[in-house]
Design an enzyme around this catalytic site. Structure first.
Site: not given
Ligand code: PGA
Length: 272
Positions: A66, A148
């Site tokens: 990421d 998330e």
């Protein structure tokens, strides 16, 4: 899923580095998925030490999980403002080992068309033959990479808004010390998806410290849920190795079982 419980952070890091090194020795062209954050720093230090003793990364191909959106290795920016994961990886690992620059893949937080970039990142992973070994941490909100709570467990590489918890943790770990205001932190990221991660052939998940204990127990032993995206490990069909220190393992219900299996494995290996 194999759960290995180590005495402390240093032992966890050594164990993780040994597993990575064994993969590289077996397959010098290993496609290695890498993670950022405080957790893998000790593992990377060990890998650097092993490289000085001969571990060769010259044919290894890496893909990072990421990157914040809007930051990157931008040499035009004041150095202290560059809190990119690209810079982190460069400082903590890449500058110290012999990876070929063309074999390093990082999500580009400065890509002019981030969505197109995400599609191409997925293609690059496929073209490399898929990820052989993926290193992962776990966030306090249960995330793998920046997936998330609420992220689909089938998600692919994409743009993701970060939770307050993640922003708080990363502010404390990386931004505050650089003198950057909380509001200046990027609130979005490019992340590999859970579906992408689950296609890796071997997952190596690390966690250390008391503050991870609860979420580790939820991910490994609670229900599989998109609210704790790391719980997708329970759906994973490849080889999963979880290395924890004692504190991160302290809320696990089946801790005695994991220790028992570890002991049996060590006895079997010694008997060989
Ligand atoms: P940390 O982050 O290693 O800095 O605790 C882990 C993660 O967010 O995956």
């Amino acid at each position: 899923m194999e759960v290995i419980i180590k005495e402390n952070y240093e032992e966890m890091s050594r164990c993780a580095a040994e597993i990575i090194a064994a993969h590289i020795k077996k397959n010098p062209r290993l496609v290695l998925g890498l993670a950022t954050g405080a957790t893998p720093v000790g593992t990377y230090k060990e890998l650097i030490r092993m490289h000085r003793e001969g571990l060769d990364f010259s044919q290894v191909v890496t893909f990072n999980l990421d990157e914040y959106l809007g930051v990157g290795m931008d040499l035009g920016k004041p150095y202290h403002l560059d809190q990119s994961y690209a810079r982190f990886m460069h400082e903590e690992l890449f500058a110290h080992i012999n990876l070929k620059p063309e074999n390093i893949h990082l999500p580009d937080g400065l890509a002019p068309d981030p969505e197109e970039f995400c599609r191409r990142y997925e293609e690059a992973i496929k073209n490399a033959g898929g990820i052989d070994l993926q290193v992962l941490g776990i966030g306090r909100d249960g995330h793998w990479a920046f997936n998330e709570p609420g992220s689909s467990l089938a998600s692919r590489t994409r743009i993701q808004a970060l939770t307050k918890e993640t922003l708080d943790d990363n502010y404390e770990s990386f931004y505050r010390q650089a003198g950057i205001a909380r509001e200046e932190m990027p609130h979005f990221a490019i992340t590999m998806g859970i579906g992408t991660i689950l296609e890796a052939r071997h997952i190596l998940m690390l966690a250390s410290g008391k503050k991870k204990a609860q979420v580790v127990a939820k991910a490994l032993e609670g229900p599989v849920t998109s609210q704790i995206t790391a719980s997708a490990i329970q759906l994973y069909s490849g080889k999963a190795t979880v290395i924890l220190d004692k504190e991160a393992a302290s809320e696990l219900k089946n801790i005695e079982y994991y220790r028992h299996v570890e002991k049996l494995k060590a006895e079997m290996e010694a008997g060989r």
